[in-house]
Design a protein around this motif. Structure first.
Motif, PDB file in Angstrom:
ATOM      1  N   ILE A   1       6.896 -12.030 -52.229  1.00 12.44           N
ATOM      2  CA  ILE A   1       6.589 -12.156 -53.484  1.00 12.44           C
ATOM      3  C   ILE A   1       7.381 -13.345 -54.221  1.00 12.44           C
ATOM      4  O   ILE A   1       8.379 -13.567 -53.871  1.00 12.44           O
ATOM      5  CB  ILE A   1       6.589 -10.748 -54.590  1.00 12.44           C
ATOM      6  CG1 ILE A   1       7.997 -10.391 -54.700  1.00 12.44           C
ATOM      7  CG2 ILE A   1       5.522  -9.746 -53.933  1.00 12.44           C
ATOM      8  CD1 ILE A   1       8.097  -9.532 -55.910  1.00 12.44           C
ATOM      9  N   HIS A   2       6.568 -14.429 -55.038  1.00 13.59           N
ATOM     10  CA  HIS A   2       7.166 -15.239 -55.708  1.00 13.59           C
ATOM     11  C   HIS A   2       6.681 -15.337 -57.104  1.00 13.59           C
ATOM     12  O   HIS A   2       5.747 -15.511 -57.520  1.00 13.59           O
ATOM     13  CB  HIS A   2       6.986 -16.600 -55.138  1.00 13.59           C
ATOM     14  CG  HIS A   2       7.223 -16.510 -53.608  1.00 13.59           C
ATOM     15  ND1 HIS A   2       8.865 -16.706 -53.239  1.00 13.59           N
ATOM     16  CD2 HIS A   2       6.734 -16.255 -52.264  1.00 13.59           C
ATOM     17  CE1 HIS A   2       8.901 -16.460 -52.031  1.00 13.59           C
ATOM     18  NE2 HIS A   2       7.763 -16.395 -51.417  1.00 13.59           N
TER      19      HIS A   2
ATOM     20  N   CYS B   1      10.369 -20.692 -58.462  1.00 15.71           N
ATOM     21  CA  CYS B   1      10.250 -19.322 -57.959  1.00 15.71           C
ATOM     22  C   CYS B   1      11.348 -18.635 -59.058  1.00 15.71           C
ATOM     23  O   CYS B   1      12.686 -19.295 -58.851  1.00 15.71           O
ATOM     24  CB  CYS B   1      10.340 -19.000 -56.869  1.00 15.71           C
ATOM     25  SG  CYS B   1      10.442 -17.210 -56.311  1.00 15.71           S
TER      26      CYS B   1
ATOM     27  N   ILE C   1      12.989 -15.605 -58.223  1.00 11.16           N
ATOM     28  CA  ILE C   1      13.713 -15.049 -57.512  1.00 11.16           C
ATOM     29  C   ILE C   1      14.720 -15.975 -57.182  1.00 11.16           C
ATOM     30  O   ILE C   1      14.482 -16.856 -56.409  1.00 11.16           O
ATOM     31  CB  ILE C   1      12.977 -14.367 -56.301  1.00 11.16           C
ATOM     32  CG1 ILE C   1      12.201 -13.151 -56.641  1.00 11.16           C
ATOM     33  CG2 ILE C   1      14.300 -13.957 -55.434  1.00 11.16           C
ATOM     34  CD1 ILE C   1      11.479 -12.774 -55.299  1.00 11.16           C
TER      35      ILE C   1
ATOM     36  N   HIS D   1      15.617 -18.319 -54.256  1.00 13.03           N
ATOM     37  CA  HIS D   1      14.487 -18.977 -53.622  1.00 13.03           C
ATOM     38  C   HIS D   1      14.721 -20.316 -54.084  1.00 13.03           C
ATOM     39  O   HIS D   1      13.891 -21.259 -53.809  1.00 13.03           O
ATOM     40  CB  HIS D   1      13.126 -18.464 -53.743  1.00 13.03           C
ATOM     41  CG  HIS D   1      13.020 -17.059 -53.230  1.00 13.03           C
ATOM     42  ND1 HIS D   1      11.891 -16.280 -53.396  1.00 13.03           N
ATOM     43  CD2 HIS D   1      13.849 -16.326 -52.489  1.00 13.03           C
ATOM     44  CE1 HIS D   1      11.953 -15.344 -52.759  1.00 13.03           C
ATOM     45  NE2 HIS D   1      13.179 -15.054 -52.262  1.00 13.03           N
TER      46      HIS D   1
ATOM     47  N   MET E   1      11.877 -23.451 -53.705  1.00 13.72           N
ATOM     48  CA  MET E   1      10.746 -23.475 -54.286  1.00 13.72           C
ATOM     49  C   MET E   1      10.894 -23.948 -55.812  1.00 13.72           C
ATOM     50  O   MET E   1      10.717 -23.157 -56.794  1.00 13.72           O
ATOM     51  CB  MET E   1      10.320 -22.020 -54.575  1.00 13.72           C
ATOM     52  CG  MET E   1       9.758 -21.708 -53.040  1.00 13.72           C
ATOM     53  SD  MET E   1       8.997 -19.833 -53.164  1.00 13.72           S
ATOM     54  CE  MET E   1       7.874 -19.763 -51.804  1.00 13.72           C
TER      55      MET E   1
HETATM   56 CU   LIG Z   1      10.285 -16.952 -54.387  1.00 11.84          CU
END
Ligand SMILES: [Cu+2]
Length: 349
Positions: A271-272, A324, A326, A329, A339
């Protein structure tokens, strides 16, 4: 917005608080009976050089900013009418014919980060396929790779025989073979095409692409200055947006006051939660379907296979990070990576 001005701003972006945190001594750890929590980023206090961390952060941003051309308004890998739109021919029996070749290449996600990739037509993502509701289409998929494959039209309503899952609906396309998929396009929306054979490897290594279907009647579509695609991927080729990792991701360049549409798609395994700084986004479509009530977000969590269409009014000038959330990432001691991209909103001088 000049580069110098942005760099001045970027230099202020690293707050003193984060530097303090990196060099602070941990003192509470021994005073507690709470079981230790494993730290994925153990403090290497002897090795940390905050000036080096700053230098790496600046170097990444400088590299990104150097590729921004204020004249590149509307130019983007995934822009409507862009250079990567897949060309087609019309057959005598009224089909739009797309000839697509699967091939293995060495794919550079930027700056010499080269990965062995599976690709459609040699690029990641594959070319953008643009269709209109009511089209009769034929995809001739030729496999020049060293292993079998299959093509799946993700999210689309198609006859079962062309669903593209090997041994469920069709045999694999073996190396050297061509398989044709024919169907009539039923629904508008943001879709994807990708491998459904050894897919956990083939898709994330590059056999993925965007497929955009427009309604026959465009009167209900949002009027926008730009219509862009962002394909997320995370495993076989690193953390990428449209096949590239920051600082080699493409910016979106637009003018203050523009309204743009961005179709975000996740072809990865994770997931992003994509977060755009400073500007609210309206979510107008989920998986190609128009929402009865568009809603506002600043972060949109995108699971593998999902697509969201966003309409964004560029009400604030400047360079706005889009990444993103997270954070592994998107940012590390080496600075922004993976990302992350930027929307450049040009203001009148
Ligand atoms: Cu991500």
């Amino acid at each position: 917005m000049g580069r110098r001005k942005f760099l001045g701003v970027a230099g202020l972006g690293l707050g003193a608080a984060s530097l303090t945190a990196l060099t602070a001594k941990g003192s509470a750890a021994n005073a507690s009976s709470v079981p230790p929590v494993s730290d994925p980023f153990p403090r290497q206090e002897e090795a940390v050089d905050w000036r080096e961390i700053d230098r790496l952060h600046k170097e990444a941003v400088d590299t990104f900013v150097a590729q921004i051309d204020p004249e590149m308004i509307g130019f983007h890998w995934g822009a409507k009418g862009g250079t990567r739109d897949k060309a087609f021919t019309m057959s005598d029996d009224g089909f739009k014919v797309f000839d697509i070749t699967c091939k293995e290449v060495e794919w550079d996600t930027g700056g010499g980060q080269v990965f062995p990739a599976f690709t459609y037509d040699g690029i990641v993502p594959g070319p953008v396929v643009r269709l209109t509701v009511g089209d009769k289409v034929r995809f001739n998929v030729t496999n020049e790779m060293s292993e079998s494959t299959s093509m799946h039209f993700h999210g689309m309503t198609v006859p079962n025989a062309v669903d593209g899952v090997t041994y469920v609906t069709n045999p694999p396309i073996e190396p050297g073979q061509t398989l044709s998929y024919e169907f009539e396009v039923k629904e508008a929306g943001s879709f994807m095409y990708h491998s459904h054979h050894n897919a956990a490897e083939q898709t994330v290594r590059g056999l993925l692409g965007a497929l955009i279907v427009e309604p026959a009647d465009l009167s209900g579509e949002p009027e926008v200055a730009g219509d862009y695609i962002m394909v997320l991927n995370d495993s076989g080729l690193g953390y990428t947006i449209n096949g590239m990792s920051f600082p080699y991701t493409q910016p979106i360049v637009a003018n203050l006051g523009d309204r743009i549409r961005v179709r975000i798609m996740n072809e990865g395994l994770m997931i992003h939660p994509m977060h755009l700084h400073g500007i609210v986004q309206f979510v107008t479509h989920k998986d190609g379907h128009a929402l009865a009530s568009p809603y506002k977000v600043d972060t949109i969590n995108i699971a593998p296979g999902e697509r969201y269409d966003l309409v964004i009014d560029l009400t604030e000038p400047g360079l706005w990070a889009w990444h993103c959330h997270i954070l592994t990432h998107a940012e590390s001691r080496q600075g922004l990576h993976g990302m992350t991209t930027v929307i450049v909103v040009n203001a009148p001088e």
